[in-house]
Design a protein around this motif. Structure first.
Motif, PDB file in Angstrom:
ATOM      1  N   VAL A 107       0.830  -1.200   0.000  1.00 35.97           N
ATOM      2  CA  VAL A 107       0.000   0.000   0.000  1.00 35.97           C
ATOM      3  C   VAL A 107       0.873   1.261   0.000  1.00 35.97           C
ATOM      4  CG1 VAL A 107      -1.790   1.267   1.247  1.00 35.97           C
ATOM      5  CG2 VAL A 107      -1.869  -1.218   1.123  1.00 35.97           C
ATOM      6  N   LEU A 108       2.036   1.198   0.637  1.00 38.87           N
ATOM      7  CA  LEU A 108       2.958   2.337   0.583  1.00 38.87           C
ATOM      8  C   LEU A 108       3.446   2.557  -0.849  1.00 38.87           C
ATOM      9  CD1 LEU A 108       5.127   1.824   3.797  1.00 38.87           C
ATOM     10  CD2 LEU A 108       3.245   3.430   3.449  1.00 38.87           C
ATOM     11  N   ILE A 109       3.767   1.465  -1.551  1.00 39.39           N
ATOM     12  CA  ILE A 109       4.171   1.580  -2.956  1.00 39.39           C
ATOM     13  C   ILE A 109       3.038   2.175  -3.780  1.00 39.39           C
ATOM     14  CG2 ILE A 109       4.820   0.282  -5.029  1.00 39.39           C
ATOM     15  CD1 ILE A 109       6.253  -1.693  -3.197  1.00 39.39           C
ATOM     16  N   HIS A 110       1.822   1.704  -3.533  1.00 40.86           N
ATOM     17  CA  HIS A 110       0.670   2.231  -4.260  1.00 40.86           C
ATOM     18  C   HIS A 110       0.462   3.708  -3.946  1.00 40.86           C
ATOM     19  CE1 HIS A 110      -3.573   2.972  -5.278  1.00 40.86           C
ATOM     20  NE2 HIS A 110      -3.436   1.984  -6.143  1.00 40.86           N
ATOM     21  N   THR A 111       0.612   4.092  -2.685  1.00 45.54           N
ATOM     22  CA  THR A 111       0.385   5.475  -2.274  1.00 45.54           C
ATOM     23  C   THR A 111       1.351   6.430  -2.951  1.00 45.54           C
ATOM     24  OG1 THR A 111      -0.496   4.802  -0.115  1.00 45.54           O
ATOM     25  CG2 THR A 111       0.364   7.047  -0.296  1.00 45.54           C
ATOM     26  N   PHE A 112       2.630   6.058  -2.995  1.00 46.28           N
ATOM     27  CA  PHE A 112       3.643   6.972  -3.514  1.00 46.28           C
ATOM     28  C   PHE A 112       3.860   6.859  -5.019  1.00 46.28           C
ATOM     29  CE2 PHE A 112       4.730   7.062   0.974  1.00 46.28           C
ATOM     30  CZ  PHE A 112       5.132   8.373   1.178  1.00 46.28           C
ATOM     31  N   TRP A 113       3.653   5.647  -5.598  1.00 50.27           N
ATOM     32  CA  TRP A 113       4.071   5.431  -6.970  1.00 50.27           C
ATOM     33  C   TRP A 113       2.942   5.119  -7.947  1.00 50.27           C
ATOM     34  CZ3 TRP A 113       8.824   6.628  -8.581  1.00 50.27           C
ATOM     35  CH2 TRP A 113       9.826   6.756  -7.617  1.00 50.27           C
ATOM     36  N   VAL A 114       1.771   4.721  -7.455  1.00 53.60           N
ATOM     37  CA  VAL A 114       0.687   4.336  -8.352  1.00 53.60           C
ATOM     38  C   VAL A 114      -0.457   5.339  -8.310  1.00 53.60           C
ATOM     39  CG1 VAL A 114      -0.984   2.527  -8.934  1.00 53.60           C
ATOM     40  CG2 VAL A 114       1.301   1.908  -8.113  1.00 53.60           C
ATOM     41  N   TRP A 155       0.654  -8.742  -6.084  1.00 56.50           N
ATOM     42  CA  TRP A 155      -0.799  -8.903  -6.142  1.00 56.50           C
ATOM     43  C   TRP A 155      -1.260  -9.943  -7.145  1.00 56.50           C
ATOM     44  CZ3 TRP A 155      -2.491  -3.028  -6.270  1.00 56.50           C
ATOM     45  CH2 TRP A 155      -2.143  -2.441  -5.042  1.00 56.50           C
ATOM     46  N   GLY A 156      -0.377 -10.365  -8.053  1.00 58.37           N
ATOM     47  CA  GLY A 156      -0.774 -11.317  -9.078  1.00 58.37           C
ATOM     48  C   GLY A 156      -1.141 -10.608 -10.372  1.00 58.37           C
ATOM     49  N   HIS A 157      -1.147 -11.340 -11.448  1.00 57.59           N
ATOM     50  CA  HIS A 157      -1.380 -10.753 -12.766  1.00 57.59           C
ATOM     51  C   HIS A 157      -2.819 -10.289 -12.954  1.00 57.59           C
ATOM     52  CE1 HIS A 157       2.564 -11.715 -14.382  1.00 57.59           C
ATOM     53  NE2 HIS A 157       2.474 -12.900 -13.784  1.00 57.59           N
ATOM     54  N   GLY A 158      -3.737 -10.774 -12.145  1.00 56.90           N
ATOM     55  CA  GLY A 158      -5.142 -10.396 -12.329  1.00 56.90           C
ATOM     56  C   GLY A 158      -5.580  -9.191 -11.547  1.00 56.90           C
ATOM     57  N   TYR A 159      -4.634  -8.479 -10.917  1.00 59.67           N
ATOM     58  CA  TYR A 159      -5.052  -7.386 -10.041  1.00 59.67           C
ATOM     59  C   TYR A 159      -5.675  -6.223 -10.814  1.00 59.67           C
ATOM     60  CZ  TYR A 159      -1.319  -3.983 -10.960  1.00 59.67           C
ATOM     61  OH  TYR A 159      -0.489  -3.054 -11.527  1.00 59.67           O
ATOM     62  N   MET A 160      -5.349  -6.085 -12.106  1.00 60.72           N
ATOM     63  CA  MET A 160      -5.901  -4.988 -12.894  1.00 60.72           C
ATOM     64  C   MET A 160      -7.358  -5.229 -13.275  1.00 60.72           C
ATOM     65  SD  MET A 160      -3.689  -2.582 -13.195  1.00 60.72           S
ATOM     66  CE  MET A 160      -4.342  -1.645 -14.572  1.00 60.72           C
ATOM     67  N   GLU A 161      -7.829  -6.472 -13.154  1.00 59.63           N
ATOM     68  CA  GLU A 161      -9.192  -6.776 -13.566  1.00 59.63           C
ATOM     69  C   GLU A 161     -10.218  -6.076 -12.687  1.00 59.63           C
ATOM     70  OE1 GLU A 161      -9.517 -10.974 -13.589  1.00 59.63           O
ATOM     71  OE2 GLU A 161      -8.056 -11.270 -15.210  1.00 59.63           O
ATOM     72  N   ASP A 162      -9.961  -6.019 -11.389  1.00 58.17           N
ATOM     73  CA  ASP A 162     -10.848  -5.306 -10.479  1.00 58.17           C
ATOM     74  C   ASP A 162      -9.978  -4.526  -9.501  1.00 58.17           C
ATOM     75  OD1 ASP A 162     -12.936  -4.324  -9.047  1.00 58.17           O
ATOM     76  OD2 ASP A 162     -13.876  -6.267  -8.635  1.00 58.17           O
ATOM     77  N   GLU A 163      -9.264  -3.547 -10.051  1.00 54.32           N
ATOM     78  CA  GLU A 163      -8.281  -2.813  -9.266  1.00 54.32           C
ATOM     79  C   GLU A 163      -8.927  -2.045  -8.117  1.00 54.32           C
ATOM     80  OE1 GLU A 163      -4.655   0.416  -9.935  1.00 54.32           O
ATOM     81  OE2 GLU A 163      -6.009  -0.120 -11.569  1.00 54.32           O
ATOM     82  N   GLU A 164     -10.093  -1.491  -8.359  1.00 57.35           N
ATOM     83  CA  GLU A 164     -10.756  -0.683  -7.326  1.00 57.35           C
ATOM     84  C   GLU A 164     -11.120  -1.523  -6.102  1.00 57.35           C
ATOM     85  OE1 GLU A 164     -14.701   2.189  -6.845  1.00 57.35           O
ATOM     86  OE2 GLU A 164     -14.050   1.510  -8.828  1.00 57.35           O
ATOM     87  N   LEU A 166      -9.736  -4.446  -5.203  1.00 55.74           N
ATOM     88  CA  LEU A 166      -8.514  -4.910  -4.563  1.00 55.74           C
ATOM     89  C   LEU A 166      -7.864  -3.786  -3.758  1.00 55.74           C
ATOM     90  CD1 LEU A 166      -6.448  -7.119  -4.111  1.00 55.74           C
ATOM     91  CD2 LEU A 166      -5.332  -6.453  -6.248  1.00 55.74           C
ATOM     92  N   GLU A 167      -7.858  -2.580  -4.338  1.00 53.78           N
ATOM     93  CA  GLU A 167      -7.272  -1.429  -3.647  1.00 53.78           C
ATOM     94  C   GLU A 167      -8.006  -1.165  -2.330  1.00 53.78           C
ATOM     95  OE1 GLU A 167      -7.071   3.376  -4.330  1.00 53.78           O
ATOM     96  OE2 GLU A 167      -6.946   2.067  -6.078  1.00 53.78           O
ATOM     97  N   LYS A 168      -9.320  -1.296  -2.346  1.00 56.11           N
ATOM     98  CA  LYS A 168     -10.114  -1.080  -1.130  1.00 56.11           C
ATOM     99  C   LYS A 168      -9.744  -2.096  -0.054  1.00 56.11           C
ATOM    100  CE  LYS A 168     -14.922  -0.310   0.249  1.00 56.11           C
ATOM    101  NZ  LYS A 168     -16.331  -0.291  -0.220  1.00 56.11           N
TER     102      LYS A 168
END
Length: 321
Positions: A107-114, A155-164, A166-168
């Motif tokens: 989540v830190l990587i997501h916060t700063f870089w994504v 997160w695995g290759h499928g994380y983009m399918e329902d990113e919202e 998964l992010e929650k």
């Protein structure tokens, strides 16, 4: 007297001695143990002998570039922050470090870089202003891509399918992780009492950037700021072991205990790295010009005087008759 070990790490910012969590973990552990390091706070991984940060240059084992391996090496050199821990406390350390890596770090990587707003307005802005020209034109974007790939592995290759969705879920897990850390710390100065241990170095290195960064989108940051004991914990470590802002002590200020044992902040190959940066930047821009068709190599026809040399010419669109 043996030459001191040399640590290469990202430069400081946001009121921290280094903005990179891994570099911050090694710096903090070294300060806890008093390890005599010669520290080079640099603005590019190319300033490191391994091309990666952090990197520890040793006399016997070459250059070590992984955080846990660097800490293990320091322990072998008798700089062990966990020397007085019991077996139970040692097991707790492993469990909490694993929790940090599994629940908080992604989540830190997501916060700063994504997160688009945080990345554009905060993270990329800092690196673009810190990394020397012309590397600052493409290195932040390369790092952005590397962190995206790192998240994909987590997160695995499928994380983009329902990113919202998964992010929650991930942000919920990260908030629970912070709450658990707050409960475990309680009113203690450090996690195992009055003396810092390796767990404190890892926790501090993950929490301090989140606490100190001025993020436009601070969902997780707001939860951390609501946990007062964790905020006080980070502030206390900064004031005790890094008593200056941004990792660069003013010339008139007294040096900290770690600095008295040979710690310095410098780039040992500044002129060489500047020249390499310029050459690589020129090569990158020239390569882009060729690939995009802005510039091409054309061979002229041989005239009476013989063959014409190869020349670089700008392409021009032919007018239709």
């Amino acid at each position: 007297m043996a030459a001191p070990m040399e640590l290469f790490c990202w430069a400081g910012g946001w009121g921290l001695p280094s903005v990179d969590p891994d570099c911050l973990a090694v710096l903090t552990y070294a300060r806890f143990t008093g390890a005599p390091l010669k520290v080079h706070r640099v603005s590019s991984p190319w300033s490191s002998p391994s091309g990666r940060l952090p990197a520890l240059k040793t006399r016997d084992e070459g250059t070590i570039s992984k955080t846990q391996q660097i800490i293990t090496h320091l322990r072998k050199q008798k700089y062990n922050a966990d020397y007085d821990l019991s077996a139970t406390q040692g097991a707790d350390t492993l469990a909490f470090v694993s929790l940090l890596e599994e629940k908080l770090l992604p989540v830190l990587i997501h916060t700063f870089w994504v997160d688009a707003k945080n990345y554009v307005e905060h993270t990329r802005k800092w690196y673009a202003e810190t990394v020397p020209f012309p590397l600052n034109f493409f290195l932040p974007n390369c790092m952005h891509k590397q962190h995206l790939e790192r998240l994909q592995l987590m997160w695995g290759h499928g994380y983009m399918e329902d990113e919202e969705k998964l992010e929650k879920e991930l942000y919920r897990d990260a908030r629970e992780c912070l709450t658990l850390l707050s409960q475990r710390l309680g009113s203690q100065k450090f996690f195992f009492g009055d003396s810092p241990a390796s767990l404190d170095a890892f926790v501090f290195s993950r929490l301090a950037p989140l606490l100190k960064a001025k993020l436009p989108n601070g969902k997780l940051q707001q939860h951390l700021k609501s946990l007062q004991n964790l905020c006080n914990y980070c502030t206390s470590i900064l004031s005790l072991y890094f008593p200056w802002d941004g990792g660069e002590p003013p010339t008139s200020a007294p040096r900290a205990a770690g600095a008295e044992s040979g710690e310095t902040e410098e780039d040992p190959h500044k002129r060489r790295n500047q020249l390499l940066s310029v050459l690589v930047g020129l090569a990158a821009m020239l390569g882009y010009a060729f690939l995009s068709g802005i510039v091409s190599i054309q061979r002229g026809d041989a005239g009476p005087a013989g063959r014409q040399p190869i020349a670089l010419e700008e392409e021009e669109e032919e007018e239709e008759e």
